[in-house]
Design an enzyme around this catalytic site. Structure first.
Site, PDB file in Angstrom:
ATOM      1  N   LYS A 275       5.902   5.602  -9.017  1.00 24.08           N
ATOM      2  CA  LYS A 275       4.785   4.773  -8.553  1.00 24.08           C
ATOM      3  C   LYS A 275       3.516   5.630  -8.539  1.00 24.08           C
ATOM      4  CE  LYS A 275       4.352   1.184  -5.038  1.00 24.08           C
ATOM      5  NZ  LYS A 275       4.748   0.842  -3.665  1.00 24.08           N
TER       6      LYS A 275
HETATM    7  O1  G3P Z   1       4.183  -3.136  -1.825  1.00 26.89           O
HETATM    8  C1  G3P Z   1       2.987  -2.820  -1.187  1.00 26.89           C
HETATM    9  C2  G3P Z   1       3.134  -3.003   0.258  1.00 26.89           C
HETATM   10  O2  G3P Z   1       4.040  -2.090   0.800  1.00 26.89           O
HETATM   11  C3  G3P Z   1       1.878  -3.040   1.028  1.00 26.89           C
HETATM   12  O3  G3P Z   1       2.067  -4.005   1.959  1.00 26.89           O
HETATM   13  O4  G3P Z   1       1.729  -5.212   4.037  1.00 26.89           O
HETATM   14  O5  G3P Z   1       1.079  -2.787   3.873  1.00 26.89           O
HETATM   15  O6  G3P Z   1      -0.249  -4.549   2.706  1.00 26.89           O
HETATM   16  P1  G3P Z   1       1.097  -4.133   3.220  1.00 26.89           P
END
Ligand code: G3P
Length: 215
Positions: A83
């Site tokens: 990633k």
């Molecule tokens: O896959 C990306 C994710 O982990 C981010 O999610 O909820 O932190 O915006 P969030």
């Protein structure tokens, strides 16, 4: 459509994998930080034994270091997807990985031009973060629709992975727009098989069956 789980917790991966619906895992440094005491390499390797694609995020910011991390992570297991953040150094890294046959996931994508850049540099997947756009009062899924439209004009092989998913509606729209993948937190995964009418219907079936038994 592929379904991934967004977590750094191996037990959660094992649970959803047991449903027979899971294609992969995405992790990020924030999710890893939540799992106290876990060794990152060990976590990723265990997950690779459960699903075919596990995204492990590199943390270097300069190309030479990013390249080294990409080489290291990809040597852990054939199912590791490196990633890479959506930066200029990240584009160089994506291009390097592409030339080496290392699968990649471009993280922190927030615009169509970023998506196109990542695709042209050879990314296997791009991760537009829909929830974080919603947080700003925008409709994050519109970005997915726009990227899908761009993808329909050209022949990019890069898969559109809907990330920062916060609710079942995001998954619904990812599927109808034609995103290749959605990565879903454990809590949202547990809601996906649920529907009030399913519960209500099942209750009625059970009651009617009970009355047949009591005849
Ligand atoms: O896959 C990306 C994710 O982990 C981010 O999610 O909820 O932190 O915006 P969030």
């Amino acid at each position: 459509m592929k379904l991934f789980i967004d977590t750094a917790n191996v037990d959660q991966v094992a649970e959803i994998a047991s449903w027979g619906v899971l294609d992969g895992v995405t992790t990020n440094p924030s999710l890893v930080a939540k799992e106290e005491g876990a060794d990152f390499k060990e976590t990723v390797t265990k997950m690779c034994g459960l699903v075919n694609e596990v995204s492990a995020q590199i943390t270097a910011t300069e190309f030479e270091e990013m390249k080294k991390q990409a080489d290291e992570y990809s040597s852990w297991h054939k199912n590791v997807v490196v990633k890479v953040p959506m930066t200029v150094e990240g584009l160089k890294t994506l291009n390097y990985c592409s030339s080496k046959g290392i699968h990649t996931n471009t993280t922190l994508v927030f615009s169509v031009p970023q998506a196109v850049m990542a695709a042209k540099s050879g990314a296997t997947m791009i991760s537009p973060f829909v929830g974080r756009l919603d947080d700003l009062g925008m409709d994050g899924m519109e970005l997915i629709q726009d990227i899908r439209t761009a993808w329909d004009h050209y022949n990019f092989d890069t898969q559109i992975l809907v990330a920062s998913v916060r609710n079942t509606e995001h998954v619904h729209r990812a599927a109808t727009i034609g995103a290749h993948i959605a990565t879903i937190p454990y809590k949202v995964f547990q809601e996906l098989p649920q529907h009030d009418l399913t519960d209500k219907g099942l209750k009625k079936f059970m009651e009617d069956w009970e009355s047949v038994q009591n005849r």
